[in-house]
Write an enzyme that holds these catalytic residues in place. Structure first.
Site, PDB file in Angstrom:
ATOM      1  N   VAL A  20       0.815  -1.215   0.000  1.00 35.25           N
ATOM      2  CA  VAL A  20       0.000   0.000   0.000  1.00 35.25           C
ATOM      3  C   VAL A  20       0.850   1.267   0.000  1.00 35.25           C
ATOM      4  O   VAL A  20       0.329   2.359  -0.117  1.00 35.25           O
ATOM      5  CB  VAL A  20      -1.010   0.045   1.183  1.00 35.25           C
ATOM      6  N   ASP A 145       6.828  16.015  10.011  1.00 32.10           N
ATOM      7  CA  ASP A 145       6.494  15.653   8.629  1.00 32.10           C
ATOM      8  C   ASP A 145       4.986  15.497   8.470  1.00 32.10           C
ATOM      9  O   ASP A 145       4.510  14.534   7.895  1.00 32.10           O
ATOM     10  CB  ASP A 145       7.220  14.362   8.221  1.00 32.10           C
TER      11      ASP A 145
END
Length: 312
Positions: A20, A145
């Site tokens: 994924v 992030d």
């Protein structure tokens, strides 16, 4: 580490269904736990060739995840397993709960359908994000992030969870110098772009502001493709900073003479946001990091007054 070196191998315990994603640190698979049938996300972490044992970065990520896993606004680390790859090198598998989508895909689906994300959905997602970040910062951890891709969600319950704390670093005082080669450009705070080596929780709040605007317009607020372009996008909207707007900005390592723009109203870039929303966004996008609103303070902002917070 739990079950590390347990007799059953990762591949015996889990059936990989599909890849994924691919993160900085390794591949991510959707997998089924054979014993329970439960769907999980397996994050396979490559360990550096020359390392004896598990690298400290990985151990740090694991200990941070363990600590934050107890909070509902973080993706849950269920287990850690150790295995060997084909070359006989050590591989760590982090077993996470599986979430069916992320904020990037969620926003894209509305962009494709041409509809706006309902106001209450934006509020709920933003409130959960501020709450998760407040927990993170309260524990002395910067995410560094934050971007829509790292915010996992369940479309049915609209539950949002923060993921990918691989870059998180506990900001234990005294603050260490951080490298700034890290955040995705579009969500990167101006102090990081300008080369500040000492930065704070405010870098995450800048990213939260960029994500907020994107939930409203379905487009990235500052889509720069280089550090310079990124700064110019920011300066065009918020005005080119100077010592009055942001004391000390001229002393930052990457500061140059930039084109002079005057600040635009935020409503030009984010037209469908109400007054309270624009006020909150303005507080998240303050140039001076110490003036930027905190996650905890953001949760108390009037923008969220009409939200049923009991279950968030």
């Amino acid at each position: 580490m739990e079950k590390a070196g347990s007799s059953m191998s990762v591949m015996e315990a889990f059936e990989k269904l599909e890849k994924v994603g691919e993160g900085t640190y390794g591949k991510v698979y959707r997998a089924r736990e054979r014993a329970t049938g439960k769907i999980v996300a397996l994050k396979k972490t490559r360990l550096h060739e020359d390392d004896e044992g598990v690298p400290p970065t990985t151990l740090r990520e694991i200990s941070i995840l363990r600590m934050l896993s107890k909070d509902p606004h973080f993706v849950r680390l269920m287990d850690v397993k150790q295995g060997l790859n084909k070359e006989g090198k050590t591989v760590l598998y982090l077993v996470f709960e599986y979430m069916d989508t992320d904020l990037k895909k969620y926003i894209r689906s509305f962009r494709q359908s041409g509809e706006f994300i309902p106001v209450q959905s934006v509020k709920s997602l933003m409130y959960q994000l501020c709450k998760g970040i407040a927990v993170c910062h309260g524990r002395g951890i910067l995410h560094r992030d934050l971007k829509p891709h790292n915010l996992l969600m369940d479309r049915k319950t609209m539950m949002l969870k923060i993921a990918d704390l691989g870059l998180a670093r506990a900001f234990v005082l005294p603050i260490k110098k951080y490298t700034h080669e890290i955040l995705t450009l579009w969500y990167r705070a101006p102090e990081v772009l300008l080369g500040a080596t000492h930065y704070s929780t405010a870098v995450d709040m800048w990213s939260v502001g960029c994500i907020f605007a994107e939930l409203i317009t379905k487009q990235a607020l500052f889509p720069g493709d280089s550090e310079l372009q990124q700064l110019l996008h920011i300066f065009r909207l918020l005005g080119t900073p100077n010592e009055n707007l942001w004391p000390g900005v001229g002393k930052l390592v990457n500061w140059h003479e930039y084109p002079q723009w005057s600040p635009q109203s935020l409503s030009t870039a984010v037209p469908n946001l109400d007054e309270d929303g624009l006020d909150l966004l303005a507080q998240m996008l303050q140039y001076e990091p110490s003036k930027r609103i905190s996650g905890k303070k953001a949760m108390e902002h009037p923008y969220f007054d009409d939200l049923d917070k009991e279950f968030l």
